[in-house]
Design a protein around this motif. Structure first.
Motif, PDB file in Angstrom:
ATOM      1  N   GLU A  55       0.830  -1.202   0.000  1.00 27.08           N
ATOM      2  CA  GLU A  55       0.000   0.000   0.000  1.00 27.08           C
ATOM      3  C   GLU A  55       0.865   1.252   0.000  1.00 27.08           C
ATOM      4  OE1 GLU A  55      -3.656   2.389   0.949  1.00 27.08           O
ATOM      5  OE2 GLU A  55      -3.056   0.748  -0.353  1.00 27.08           O
ATOM      6  N   ARG A  56       1.921   1.221   0.803  1.00 25.76           N
ATOM      7  CA  ARG A  56       2.838   2.379   0.862  1.00 25.76           C
ATOM      8  C   ARG A  56       3.517   2.581  -0.490  1.00 25.76           C
ATOM      9  NH1 ARG A  56       4.582   5.270   5.154  1.00 25.76           N
ATOM     10  NH2 ARG A  56       6.277   6.692   4.661  1.00 25.76           N
ATOM     11  N   ARG A  57       3.918   1.491  -1.129  1.00 22.78           N
ATOM     12  CA  ARG A  57       4.573   1.573  -2.436  1.00 22.78           C
ATOM     13  C   ARG A  57       3.608   2.122  -3.493  1.00 22.78           C
ATOM     14  NH1 ARG A  57       6.841  -4.007  -4.419  1.00 22.78           N
ATOM     15  NH2 ARG A  57       4.620  -4.464  -4.510  1.00 22.78           N
ATOM     16  N   ARG A  58       2.373   1.645  -3.466  1.00 24.00           N
ATOM     17  CA  ARG A  58       1.374   2.092  -4.441  1.00 24.00           C
ATOM     18  C   ARG A  58       1.057   3.580  -4.272  1.00 24.00           C
ATOM     19  NH1 ARG A  58      -3.920   2.739  -4.936  1.00 24.00           N
ATOM     20  NH2 ARG A  58      -4.325   2.247  -2.758  1.00 24.00           N
ATOM     21  N   LYS A  59       1.145   4.057  -3.032  1.00 25.86           N
ATOM     22  CA  LYS A  59       0.801   5.453  -2.760  1.00 25.86           C
ATOM     23  C   LYS A  59       1.995   6.403  -2.850  1.00 25.86           C
ATOM     24  CE  LYS A  59      -3.535   5.089  -0.359  1.00 25.86           C
ATOM     25  NZ  LYS A  59      -4.336   5.461   0.813  1.00 25.86           N
ATOM     26  N   THR A  60       3.154   5.878  -3.280  1.00 25.41           N
ATOM     27  CA  THR A  60       4.360   6.709  -3.415  1.00 25.41           C
ATOM     28  C   THR A  60       4.089   7.972  -4.221  1.00 25.41           C
ATOM     29  OG1 THR A  60       5.863   4.821  -3.253  1.00 25.41           O
ATOM     30  CG2 THR A  60       6.718   6.765  -4.350  1.00 25.41           C
ATOM     31  N   ILE A  61       3.336   7.844  -5.320  1.00 26.85           N
ATOM     32  CA  ILE A  61       3.129   8.989  -6.212  1.00 26.85           C
ATOM     33  C   ILE A  61       1.812   9.721  -5.924  1.00 26.85           C
ATOM     34  CG2 ILE A  61       4.531   7.920  -8.027  1.00 26.85           C
ATOM     35  CD1 ILE A  61       1.832   7.425  -9.542  1.00 26.85           C
ATOM     36  N   VAL A  62       1.198   9.474  -4.761  1.00 23.68           N
ATOM     37  CA  VAL A  62      -0.088  10.076  -4.374  1.00 23.68           C
ATOM     38  C   VAL A  62      -1.097   9.902  -5.516  1.00 23.68           C
ATOM     39  CG1 VAL A  62      -1.170  12.057  -3.235  1.00 23.68           C
ATOM     40  CG2 VAL A  62       1.306  11.840  -3.213  1.00 23.68           C
ATOM     41  N   PRO A  63      -1.493   8.641  -5.777  1.00 25.81           N
ATOM     42  CA  PRO A  63      -2.304   8.343  -6.963  1.00 25.81           C
ATOM     43  C   PRO A  63      -3.664   9.036  -7.022  1.00 25.81           C
ATOM     44  CG  PRO A  63      -2.173   6.438  -5.496  1.00 25.81           C
ATOM     45  CD  PRO A  63      -1.178   7.438  -5.012  1.00 25.81           C
TER      46      PRO A  63
END
Length: 317
Positions: free
Chosen positions: A202-210
């Motif tokens: 989840e943290r990785r997916r939200k790296t770019i503030v999707p």
């Protein structure tokens, strides 16, 4: 000889013959950006102007990913190569200089270890089970990484989730700034951290503030996304770079035509912060995609599917 396009343009403009040819190409490129259909004679004139450059350094010039006048440089490249943009799959010549090699792109873990030793070591030790959290803490130890990450995060989270309040253009610019100006040792670790559980994913997916940089309220058609990209010099250039360096080949053992995964990953990072920003699709896998759909594509369904598959089922990537 290959050179910086900004320098090559200055040399060309100082020569009367080259100057006249270049002005013709500028008009050809301008007509394309305004979507004006050129008649047969105009098309021939544009192609001849490109050929007339002959051995001019303009014809072989390239741009650098981290150069100051990057947009200006890319505009020059596409002016000189405007005939290449007739069809989507003719974008495979990247305007950027030769890609990194595998050796150069391997993270210098010793340098990073020296950076973190003695600083927040107890805090970092607690991140062993979450590599993405650890990568963030390592970034925070670098003033530049911390500042530019904080910059894009604050812009991209302002009004995120609300189509009107989120300034996607500024968010994208902040992301490009981060990935262009921060050393890749830091950016790679944050974006490609290896996860074993969904909390880390989840943290990785939200790296770019999707919510701001990636998602719209409804999924647009992928062809619309492509059109938006081709109207933007940076996005078009990053797409050409991605196509060149992430070209999948079924018969190849590693799935890559150039056998250079480092160059492919760097090209993928280059797409972030453009209208065709990709991201992880879930917390439990490393699959990536664009935020778009191919429904209602009519007779262009095949072309639309090709755009999506560049990310969703690309063996090289």
């Amino acid at each position: 000889p290959s050179s910086d396009c900004v320098v090559a343009e200055q040399l060309c403009l100082s020569d009367s013959t080259c100057n006249a040819t270049y002005r013709t190409l500028e008009n050809c490129a301008l007509a394309k950006t305004r979507l004006l259909s050129l008649d047969h004679d105009s098309r021939v004139r544009c192609l001849n102007a490109e050929l007339d450059l002959g051995n001019s350094s303009l014809l072989h010039c390239k741009c650098h990913r981290r150069m100051k006048r990057q947009e200006h440089c890319l505009r020059i490249f596409w002016t000189v190569h405007s005939s290449m943009t007739d069809g989507y799959f003719n974008l495979e010549t990247s305007p950027y200089e030769n890609p990194v090699n595998e050796e150069h792109w391997k993270t210098d873990y010793n340098k990073l270890a020296a950076l973190v030793s003695g600083k927040n070591s107890s805090q970092l030790a607690g991140d062993a089970t979450n590599p993405c959290l650890r990568a963030t803490h390592v970034c925070n130890l670098s003033k530049k990484c911390f500042r530019l990450r904080t910059d894009y995060a604050s812009i991209c989270t302002k009004g995120a989730g609300s189509e009107d309040a989120c300034d996607r253009r500024k968010c994208h610019r902040g992301l490009r700034n981060f990935f262009e100006k921060v050393p890749e040792d830091f950016t790679k670790r944050i974006l490609f951290c290896p996860c074993q559980d969904e909390f880390c994913g989840e943290r990785r997916r939200k790296t770019i503030v999707p919510d701001c940089s990636f998602q719209y309220n409804t999924k647009p058609n992928c062809l619309w996304l492509l059109d938006s990209c081709l109207e933007d010099h940076i996005c078009k250039s990053r797409l050409a770079d991605f196509q060149q360096n992430c070209q999948p080949v079924d018969m190849s053992p590693d799935g890559c035509s150039l056998h250079n995964h480092a160059a492919c990953l760097q090209a993928y990072m280059g797409m972030i912060g453009t209208p065709m920003t990709p991201n992880y699709v879930s917390n439990s896998s490393v699959e990536v995609s664009l935020w778009c759909t191919c429904e209602n594509s009519g007779n262009q369904k095949e072309k639309c599917d090709q755009i999506l598959s560049m990310f969703e089922s690309n063996k090289c990537l």
